[in-house]
Write an enzyme that holds these catalytic residues in place. Structure first.
Site, PDB file in Angstrom:
ATOM      1  CG  HIS A  52      -0.380   0.071   2.533  1.00  0.00           C
ATOM      2  ND1 HIS A  52       0.367  -0.945   3.090  1.00  0.00           N
ATOM      3  CD2 HIS A  52      -0.406   1.061   3.473  1.00  0.00           C
ATOM      4  CE1 HIS A  52       0.757  -0.593   4.307  1.00  0.00           C
ATOM      5  NE2 HIS A  52       0.307   0.622   4.560  1.00  0.00           N
ATOM      6  CG  HIS A  54       0.075   4.436   4.669  1.00  0.00           C
ATOM      7  ND1 HIS A  54      -0.654   3.721   5.604  1.00  0.00           N
ATOM      8  CD2 HIS A  54      -0.796   5.343   4.140  1.00  0.00           C
ATOM      9  CE1 HIS A  54      -1.892   4.172   5.636  1.00  0.00           C
ATOM     10  NE2 HIS A  54      -2.008   5.148   4.765  1.00  0.00           N
ATOM     11  CG  ASP A  56       4.982   3.121   7.433  1.00  0.00           C
ATOM     12  OD1 ASP A  56       4.091   3.451   6.625  1.00  0.00           O
ATOM     13  OD2 ASP A  56       4.759   2.347   8.393  1.00  0.00           O
ATOM     14  CG  HIS A  57       4.209   0.078   4.294  1.00  0.00           C
ATOM     15  ND1 HIS A  57       4.047  -1.245   4.622  1.00  0.00           N
ATOM     16  CD2 HIS A  57       3.777   0.780   5.368  1.00  0.00           C
ATOM     17  CE1 HIS A  57       3.526  -1.334   5.839  1.00  0.00           C
ATOM     18  NE2 HIS A  57       3.357  -0.114   6.310  1.00  0.00           N
ATOM     19  CG  HIS A 108      -4.064   0.157   6.812  1.00  0.00           C
ATOM     20  ND1 HIS A 108      -4.078   0.730   8.060  1.00  0.00           N
ATOM     21  CD2 HIS A 108      -2.884   0.513   6.244  1.00  0.00           C
ATOM     22  CE1 HIS A 108      -2.949   1.408   8.249  1.00  0.00           C
ATOM     23  NE2 HIS A 108      -2.213   1.291   7.150  1.00  0.00           N
ATOM     24  CG  ASP A 130       0.554  -1.384   7.892  1.00  0.00           C
ATOM     25  OD1 ASP A 130       1.453  -2.219   8.090  1.00  0.00           O
ATOM     26  OD2 ASP A 130       0.750  -0.155   7.892  1.00  0.00           O
ATOM     27  CG  HIS A 168       3.841  -1.745  11.560  1.00  0.00           C
ATOM     28  ND1 HIS A 168       4.651  -0.643  11.752  1.00  0.00           N
ATOM     29  CD2 HIS A 168       3.137  -1.507  10.426  1.00  0.00           C
ATOM     30  CE1 HIS A 168       4.428   0.228  10.782  1.00  0.00           C
ATOM     31  NE2 HIS A 168       3.523  -0.272   9.962  1.00  0.00           N
TER      32      HIS A 168
END
Length: 255
Positions: A52, A54, A56-57, A108, A130, A168
């Site tokens: 996805h 975001h 942090d990915h 998410h 996530d 995570h």
């Protein structure tokens, strides 16, 4: 095939699979841990799988592509670092001699996907980003409770031995909430003890398994009488499957 969680940021894992020559990584929010692992293990990065949009990915994707020439795969319906091969549910990715089936798992984010490999060594592999966490699930930033419930149902239907590779290290905090929902679940209590021991040794609690999550994850157990009763004590208006799931997620948000 070797499966390695590369820690990143505060609590992210960038998953790496390699055959001692070639590698793929999943959700590289930071390029540096990946580049260090490639150098340390003398590996060539072949593919980057993204679940996805975001940061942090995705934050390390461009640097890794530039450094290695790896092919990038990601969701069809989300903003992604270009260029990449865009994927939707039912598509397949071939990398390292493995076949990954793409699953649409919105909730998410609106276009979140997961990657499932049935033919990995030892046991099937699931890279779920996530959407599913050990003893938990992702917050509903863009999708609806109905979408997330359907996504989790699809993941829960995978073979019991499937290794669940979440993005995570949220396990301990999720387990504390799960114990509040089901205080008499002995499997849950036992898992909390083992996960606590692992974290004290600075070891990852992941991968989990579909079988374990079916036993301890309240978000996969919203049709169990114990979970329904606990949720209705929190929100008496929750009656059908979707409203019970939505109330459980709201309870976790406030916990």
């Amino acid at each position: 095939m070797q499966l390695i969680p590369l820690p990143a940021f505060t609590d992210n894992y960038i998953w790496m699979v390699h055959d001692e020559r070639r590698a793929l990584v999943v959700d590289p929010g930071d390029a540096q841990p990946v580049l260090e692992a490639l150098q340390r293990l003398s590996l060539q990065l072949e593919a980057i799988l993204v679940t996805h949009h975001h940061g942090d990915h995705t934050g390390g994707v461009a640097a890794l592509r530039a450094a290695t020439g790896a092919q990038v795969f990601g969701p069809a319906r989300e903003p992604m670092p270009q260029p990449l091969t865009r994927l939707s549910g039912g598509d397949k990715v071939e990398a390292l001699g493995l076949t990954f089936k793409v699953m649409d798992v919105p909730g998410h984010t609106a276009g979140h996907i997961a990657y499932y490999c049935a033919d990995a060594d030892n046991a099937p592999l699931l890279f779920c980003g996530d959407t599913l966490f050990s003893a938990g699930c992702g917050r509903l930033f863009e999708g609806s409770p109905a979408q997330m419930l359907a996504s989790l149902d699809a993941l829960a239907a995978l073979p019991a031995a499937t290794r669940v590779c979440c993005a995570h290290e949220y396990t301990l905090s999720n387990l504390k909430f799960a114990c509040a929902v089901e205080p008499h679940n002995q499997t849950l209590a036992d898992y909390l003890a083992s996960a606590t021991s692992l974290r004290l040794q600075q070891q990852p609690t992941l991968p989990s398994s579909i079988l374990l999550e079916q036993q301890i994850n309240p978000f996969l157990r919203t049709r169990q009488a114990t979970v329904i009763q606990a949720v209705q004590a929190f929100d008496a208006s929750a009656r059908d499957e979707v409203s019970i799931f939505a109330a459980l997620r709201q309870w976790k948000n406030q916990y």
